[in-house]
Write a protein that holds these residues in place. Structure first.
Motif, short mmCIF file in Angstrom:
data_model
loop_
_atom_site.label_atom_id
_atom_site.label_comp_id
_atom_site.label_asym_id
_atom_site.label_seq_id
_atom_site.Cartn_x
_atom_site.Cartn_y
_atom_site.Cartn_z
N GLY A 66 -40.93 34.34 15.51
CA GLY A 66 -40.46 34.75 16.81
C GLY A 66 -41.38 34.37 17.95
N ARG A 67 -42.61 33.95 17.63
CA ARG A 67 -43.56 33.54 18.67
C ARG A 67 -43.89 32.05 18.58
N PHE A 68 -43.92 31.51 17.37
CA PHE A 68 -44.28 30.10 17.16
C PHE A 68 -43.04 29.31 16.78
N THR A 69 -43.03 28.03 17.17
CA THR A 69 -41.94 27.13 16.82
C THR A 69 -42.51 25.79 16.37
N ILE A 70 -42.11 25.35 15.19
CA ILE A 70 -42.54 24.06 14.68
C ILE A 70 -41.41 23.06 14.90
N SER A 71 -41.79 21.83 15.26
CA SER A 71 -40.79 20.78 15.46
C SER A 71 -41.40 19.43 15.11
N ARG A 72 -40.55 18.44 14.96
CA ARG A 72 -41.01 17.09 14.67
C ARG A 72 -40.07 16.11 15.35
N ASP A 73 -40.57 14.88 15.58
CA ASP A 73 -39.70 13.87 16.15
C ASP A 73 -39.83 12.57 15.37
N GLY A 74 -39.04 11.57 15.75
CA GLY A 74 -39.03 10.31 15.02
C GLY A 74 -40.23 9.45 15.29
N ALA A 75 -41.10 9.89 16.21
CA ALA A 75 -42.27 9.10 16.56
C ALA A 75 -43.50 9.54 15.77
N LYS A 76 -43.29 10.16 14.62
CA LYS A 76 -44.39 10.58 13.75
C LYS A 76 -45.25 11.64 14.41
N MET A 77 -44.61 12.54 15.13
CA MET A 77 -45.31 13.66 15.76
C MET A 77 -44.75 14.98 15.25
N VAL A 78 -45.66 15.90 15.07
CA VAL A 78 -45.28 17.26 14.70
C VAL A 78 -45.92 18.19 15.73
N TYR A 79 -45.19 19.21 16.12
CA TYR A 79 -45.68 20.12 17.15
C TYR A 79 -45.63 21.56 16.67
N LEU A 80 -46.51 22.35 17.25
CA LEU A 80 -46.47 23.80 17.03
C LEU A 80 -46.56 24.45 18.40
N GLN A 81 -45.43 24.95 18.88
CA GLN A 81 -45.39 25.67 20.14
C GLN A 81 -45.74 27.13 19.87
N MET A 82 -46.78 27.61 20.53
CA MET A 82 -47.26 28.97 20.29
C MET A 82 -47.14 29.77 21.59
N ASN A 83 -46.33 30.79 21.54
CA ASN A 83 -46.12 31.66 22.70
C ASN A 83 -46.66 33.06 22.42
N SER A 84 -46.86 33.81 23.47
CA SER A 84 -47.33 35.20 23.34
C SER A 84 -48.54 35.28 22.41
N LEU A 85 -49.51 34.45 22.67
CA LEU A 85 -50.68 34.38 21.79
C LEU A 85 -51.46 35.68 21.81
N LYS A 86 -52.04 36.00 20.65
CA LYS A 86 -52.83 37.21 20.48
C LYS A 86 -54.24 36.82 20.03
N PRO A 87 -55.21 37.70 20.24
CA PRO A 87 -56.57 37.39 19.74
C PRO A 87 -56.57 37.11 18.24
N GLY A 88 -55.68 37.73 17.49
CA GLY A 88 -55.58 37.52 16.06
C GLY A 88 -55.11 36.13 15.68
N ASP A 89 -54.63 35.35 16.66
CA ASP A 89 -54.23 33.97 16.39
C ASP A 89 -55.41 33.01 16.47
N THR A 90 -56.56 33.51 16.85
CA THR A 90 -57.75 32.67 16.92
C THR A 90 -58.09 32.09 15.56
N ALA A 91 -58.18 30.77 15.50
CA ALA A 91 -58.41 30.09 14.22
C ALA A 91 -58.52 28.59 14.45
N VAL A 92 -58.94 27.90 13.42
CA VAL A 92 -58.80 26.45 13.38
C VAL A 92 -57.43 26.17 12.76
#
Length: 127
Positions: A66-92
């Motif tokens: 409900g907060r993150f969205t993963i997507s990909r396109d034909g150009a060999k790219m993958v994305y992770l859209q992260m909304n409403s970030l929380k301190p607990g999302d801190t990470a590599v």
């Protein structure tokens, strides 16, 4: 083998949004499912999100649903859209692929199913 390079990590405040990108190299990108894992300081690496080779199926960890969205396109790219970030999302955050031609696992994504790893990008969320 697929080479992966992540970008987009940053220091943001709680409630902000951020989009991570992953550039993949290799001629058979379309035969790999893609995923994101993350590792916070002092914690084990954990699954975040995955998308099937066709882009038609996705799966998320409960902690980001409900907060993150993963997507990909034909150009060999993958994305992770992260909304409403929380301190607990801190990470590599690590971009990953499945093994070549593997079945779509959905909820079964584990580190053991990962064929390739990127070098990671740091996301820090301040409170």
């Amino acid at each position: 083998q697929v080479q992966l390079v992540e970008s987009g990590g940053d220091l943001v405040q709680a409630g902000d949004s951020l989009r991570l990108s992953c550039a993949a190299s290799g001629r058979t990108f379309s035969r790999y499912h893609m995923g994101w894992f993350r590792q916070a300081p002092g914690k084990e690496r954990e699954f975040v999100a995955a998308i099937s080779s066709t882009g038609g199926s996705t799966y998320y960890a409960d902690s980001v649903k409900g907060r993150f969205t993963i997507s990909r396109d034909g150009a060999k790219m993958v994305y992770l859209q992260m909304n409403s970030l929380k301190p607990g999302d801190t990470a590599v955050y690590y971009c990953t692929t499945s093994y070549y031609g593997a079945d779509w696992l959905g909820s079964g994504w584990r580190q053991a199913n990962v064929g390739s790893w990127g070098q990671g990008t740091q996301v820090t969320v301040s409170s």
